[in-house]
Scaffold this active site. Structure first.
Site, short mmCIF file in Angstrom:
data_model
loop_
_atom_site.label_atom_id
_atom_site.label_comp_id
_atom_site.label_asym_id
_atom_site.label_seq_id
_atom_site.Cartn_x
_atom_site.Cartn_y
_atom_site.Cartn_z
N ASP A 40 59.87 -39.35 -21.51
CA ASP A 40 60.96 -38.46 -21.87
C ASP A 40 60.83 -38.14 -23.34
OD1 ASP A 40 63.45 -39.65 -23.65
OD2 ASP A 40 62.24 -41.23 -22.74
N CYS A 72 50.30 -19.72 -18.74
CA CYS A 72 51.57 -20.32 -18.31
C CYS A 72 52.22 -19.45 -17.23
CB CYS A 72 52.51 -20.47 -19.49
SG CYS A 72 54.14 -21.12 -19.05
N ASP A 86 69.50 -43.87 -20.37
CA ASP A 86 69.11 -44.93 -21.28
C ASP A 86 70.33 -45.83 -21.54
OD1 ASP A 86 70.70 -43.55 -23.07
OD2 ASP A 86 69.04 -42.77 -24.24
N CYS A 134 56.99 -16.37 -19.97
CA CYS A 134 55.65 -15.81 -20.21
C CYS A 134 55.36 -14.62 -19.31
CB CYS A 134 54.60 -16.90 -20.02
SG CYS A 134 54.60 -18.15 -21.33
N HIS A 158 60.36 -22.06 -21.55
CA HIS A 158 58.90 -22.09 -21.58
C HIS A 158 58.39 -23.49 -21.89
CE1 HIS A 158 54.73 -21.52 -22.70
NE2 HIS A 158 55.02 -22.16 -23.84
N CYS A 188 55.48 -19.60 -16.31
CA CYS A 188 56.95 -19.58 -16.40
C CYS A 188 57.47 -18.15 -16.50
CB CYS A 188 57.42 -20.42 -17.59
SG CYS A 188 57.30 -19.61 -19.21
#
Length: 374
Positions: A271, A309, A93, A314, A340, A311
């Site tokens: 974002d 999930c 940015d 998890c 996560h 990931c």
């Protein structure tokens, strides 16, 4: 070698669209969510873990990096990608939003913004030209034009004056970027639409930006306290005011239901610090809505955070263990919860890309809201 920058739309479903941004450091699948690496790090995560979640691109912060460790130092050390060990695209940015938030520490003029560092009180001047120079020194792949981000509750004449100055700064940013030599030849520049909630002002802003010409276009000035209803009302017209063949980036957004609603209205990139900040504070996002692991009801819960999930958090740890880590303020708790949340956001983006490609985005959005907002 891939082109400097190209954007292709692969499928549309209503206003929603999915596609690819191709850059030399890798492709970016859209809709895309960019984890925020403010100070050259996505807090509590290693870069390789961020990539494993499915992130194609991350965001760095010009304001924070120019103050510490300093853009010239980052350049001396080989650029931001080498410095933080992230070899895929980075968007930076412009620093404008952070500087504008320092209302007691800055002075705004046509030239730019003079401000004092929140770290040590040292004085700095940030102009469109200096912002371009800093982002060049960092080695950013997607550079953002320098702008002012006014609050939506300011009087219309003040918002209009701010927007007009941001458009003058956009032209100076374009000129400064183009003077960047080799960096300009391999990176991209995005302009930022302003105008708060006003359709006419945003139309004027979009037209001025299009006349200047940018690789992509951001929708700025939202998610600054106006609320979801007002944001969606603005997104009902703002994306359509921007060129159809360029990516549209909604800055600083947001909650999972914000993302779904914005994609529904034609936004391609996002974002937000929310998934990482929430993770560090014990909140997990799930397909059935957010949950607070500090709550006592999770103390003996042996289920994963989210059974849908994929990931590692998890797949390995129980809610009871995560509750213990969070309550004990253990660093591992912040790491696992952040991993996560970032992974959940990336899975949400992939689900939206799949739904658009299959022509079932409306059904997906309806089912998502049914489960998430219940």
């Amino acid at each position: 070698m891939a082109e400097r920058f190209s954007f292709s739309i692969q499928a549309t479903d209503g206003a929603a669209r999915t596609g690819y941004i191709e850059m030399q450091r890798g492709d970016i699948r859209t809709p895309a969510f960019m984890p925020v690496g403010t100070a050259a790090t996505v807090k509590a995560m290693k870069p390789e873990t961020v990539r494993k979640t499915g992130a194609d691109i991350i965001l760095g912060n010009t304001y924070h990096l120019m103050l510490r460790p300093g853009a010239e130092r980052v350049a001396k050390l080989g650029g931001l990608h080498k410095f933080m060990n992230w070899q895929r695209p980075i968007l930076t940015d412009s620093g404008g939003y952070q500087v504008m938030s320092l209302s007691d520490l800055r002075k705004l003029t046509e030239k730019g913004v003079e401000f004092r560092s929140h770290i040590d009180g040292s004085k700095h001047m940030l102009t469109p030209e200096r912002s371009m120079e800093i982002q060049c020194l960092l080695g950013s792949d997607i550079v953002m034009a320098f702008d002012e981000c006014p609050r939506a509750d300011r009087p219309r004449d003040e918002i209009a004056a701010s927007m007009e100055m941001s458009m003058r700064w956009a032209k100076r940013s374009r000129d400064g970027f183009d003077a960047g030599g080799e960096h300009a030849e391999r990176s991209a520049l995005f302009g930022i639409q302003q105008g708060a909630l006003d359709e006419e002002l945003r139309r004027i802003s979009a037209d001025k930006l299009t006349d200047i010409g940018f690789d992509g276009y951001a929708i700025g000035g939202l998610a600054v306290g106006e609320g979801q209803e007002a944001m969606f009302a603005t997104l009902d017209f703002a994306p359509g005011q921007l060129p159809q063949d360029r990516p549209r980036y909604l800055m600083g957004v947001g909650k999972p239901d914000d993302l779904v609603g914005a994609v529904e209205r034609g936004v391609d990139m996002f974002d937000c610090v929310l998934p990482s900040r929430s993770g560090r504070n014990g909140q997990a996002f799930t397909w059935n809505g957010p949950i607070n692991l500090r709550n006592a009801r999770f103390a003996e819960d042996q289920e994963p955070l989210d059974s849908r999930c994929a990931c590692d958090t998890c797949g390995t740890y129980t809610r009871a263990y995560l509750h213990h880590l969070v309550k004990s303020q253990e660093i591992l708790g912040a790491m696992l919860m952040t991993e996560h949340n970032i992974a959940f956001y990336q899975q949400l983006m992939q689900a939206m890309r799949d739904a658009i490609g299959q022509g079932r985005f409306s059904a997906f959005a309806r089912e998502f809201r049914r489960d998430y907002l219940r």
